[in-house]
Design a protein around this motif. Structure first.
Motif, PDB file in Angstrom:
ATOM      1  N   GLU A 103       0.824  -0.995  -0.126  1.00 36.49           N
ATOM      2  CA  GLU A 103       0.134   0.090  -0.182  1.00 36.49           C
ATOM      3  C   GLU A 103       0.712   1.197   0.120  1.00 36.49           C
ATOM      4  O   GLU A 103       0.352   2.402  -0.097  1.00 36.49           O
ATOM      5  N   GLN A 104       2.299   1.199   0.111  1.00 38.99           N
ATOM      6  CA  GLN A 104       3.148   2.201  -0.026  1.00 38.99           C
ATOM      7  C   GLN A 104       2.836   3.356   1.301  1.00 38.99           C
ATOM      8  O   GLN A 104       2.751   4.585   1.073  1.00 38.99           O
ATOM      9  N   LYS A 105       2.397   2.695   2.268  1.00 38.71           N
ATOM     10  CA  LYS A 105       2.091   3.461   3.614  1.00 38.71           C
ATOM     11  C   LYS A 105       2.316   2.954   4.864  1.00 38.71           C
ATOM     12  O   LYS A 105       2.806   1.792   4.866  1.00 38.71           O
TER      13      LYS A 105
END
Length: 320
Positions: A103-105
Motif C-alpha cells: 500500500e506504500q504507506k
C-alpha cells in the motif's frame, strides 16, 4: 450460440496459430517493453538514491516519509531480500512491512514510537547488507560520482525488472490486445465511453464499449457486494432495453504451465457474474498465446466461450 467452445476439432490448429502469433509479438515487441520499463525503473532508483543521500542517510526518517521505497531498498542488498526474508532478518512486525510493500504507506493504527522502532530495524538490515560491489562508494571518504550512481541505479533496475519480468510483458500484451479490440469495434461504428463518464455497465447505450469496467457482484450468499474488473465490456448495436452487455477478458500467456494454473480465475468470475445477474450473462475470453486443449476444455465445461486474436472476426459471431 456457441462460437468456439463447441468446436474441439479446431482447437489444436488454433492453439498452434495462437502460439505462433504470441511468439512473433514477443520477439518483436517484448524487448522494447522491457527496456521501456527498465528506463523508468532506473529513474525511480536514482530518485531513491538521491532521497537517501546515496545510502549515507538511510534511516527512520527516510522510511517514514517514503514507505513505498522499501521494494527498491530490498534490491540494494547482497543478496537481494524477499519480503519474508527481510521480516525474518530484521525481526520487525510483518504488518508494517506488508503495508509498505503493498500500500506504500505505514499502518494507520500503529503507535508512532512502535513505527519508529520497527523502521529502525529495517534500516539497520539494509545498511548492513548493502551490496558493496554495486555501491562502491560505501566505506570510503570520497563521495559517489554521477557515473557510479547511474551504474548502480541501472543494476538495481535490472534486478527489479527481472523480478517482475512476466507482469511487464503481460501488461504490454494486454494493452496491445485491448487496442486491437478497440480498432476492430471502431471500424464497425462502435464508440468508446469516456473512462470518467460514470456510465454503469447495465446502462451502456447500444453500440458502445468500455475497458476495465467495474461490475458489482454479490458474494457470501448475497450479503456482501464487491466490484470485479472486466477488461472489455461491449453493448451490441442491436441491443434492446434490459439486455446485458458482452463481457470479454483479455488473456495472453507465454507458456502452457501458467495458463493451467490460472484457469480457475475465469471460472470464478463467470460464477460470480451468473450468480448475480443470471444465466443470460455472456462472459468470454480473448486469447493469444499458449492455451492448450486442457485449458480450453476446462473453460468450455464452465460455459465460457472465446475468441482467438488471430481470428478476430469471430467477434461478429457474438452479435457484435
Amino acid at each position: 450460440m456457441p462460437v468456439n467452445l463447441d468446436q474441439p476439432h479446431r482447437w489444436k490448429a488454433d492453439v498452434a496459430l495462437s502460439v505462433d502469433m504470441y511468439n512473433d509479438w514477443f520477439m518483436r515487441f517484448a524487448p522494447q517493453a522491457f527496456r521501456t520499463a527498465r528506463i523508468q525503473t532506473t529513474k525511480d532508483v536514482e530518485a531513491a538514491l538521491q532521497a537517501s543521500g546515496n545510502l549515507t542517510q538511510l534511516g527512520v526518517a527516510l522510511l517514514g516519509q517514503h514507505p513505498g521505497i522499501l521494494p527498491t531498498l530490498r534490491m540494494f542488498t547482497c543478496p537481494p531480500l524477499a519480503v519474508d526474508r527481510l521480516i525474518g532478518l530484521s525481526g520487525t512486525v510483518p504488518n508494517l512491512v506488508k503495508c509498505m510493500e503493498q500500500e506504500q504507506k505505514l499502518p494507520a493504527r500503529m503507535a508512532t514510537a512502535d513505527v519508529e522502532r520497527e523502521l529502525g530495524k529495517i534500516a539497520a538490515i539494509i545498511e548492513k547488507m548493502a551490496d558493496p560491489d554495486i555501491f562502491v562508494w560505501l566505506g570510503r571518504s570520497k563521495a559517489a560520482t554521477p557515473a557510479e550512481v547511474t551504474r548502480a541505479a541501472t543494476i538495481i533496475a535490472d534486478r527489479l525488472c527481472g523480478a517482475v519480468a512476466n507482469p511487464i510483458i503481460r501488461n504490454a500484451q494486454e494493452k496491445r490486445q485491448l487496442a486491437a479490440i478497440k480498432s476492430w469495434l471502431e471500424i464497425r461504428g462502435y464508440r468508446q465511453l469516456p473512462e470518467a463518464g460514470g456510465t454503469k455497465f447495465d446502462a451502456m447505450p447500444p453500440g458502445t464499449f468500455s475497458f476495465r469496467m467495474n461490475v458489482p457482484v454479490k458474494l457470501e450468499g448475497g450479503v456482501r457486494t464487491v466490484n470485479i474488473p472486466v477488461d472489455a465490456v461491449v453493448m451490441p448495436q442491436g441491443a434492446r432495453a434490459g439486455d446485458l452487455p458482452l463481457f470479454f477478458e483479455a488473456k495472453s500467456a507465454g507458456d502452457f504451465t501458467n495458463t493451467n494454473k490460472r484457469r480457475k480465475e475465469e471460472a470464478v468470475k463467470m460464477a460470480q457474474l451468473r450468480g448475480t445477474y443470471g444465466a443470460a450473462v455472456r462472459f468470454n475470453l480473448f486469447l493469444c498465446g499458449y492455451f492448450d486443449s486442457g485449458y480450453l476444455g476446462y473453460e468450455a465445461a464452465e460455459g465460457i466461450d472465446w475468441v482467438w486474436e488471430h481470428r478476430m472476426d469471430d467477434l461478429a459471431l457474438f452479435g457484435i
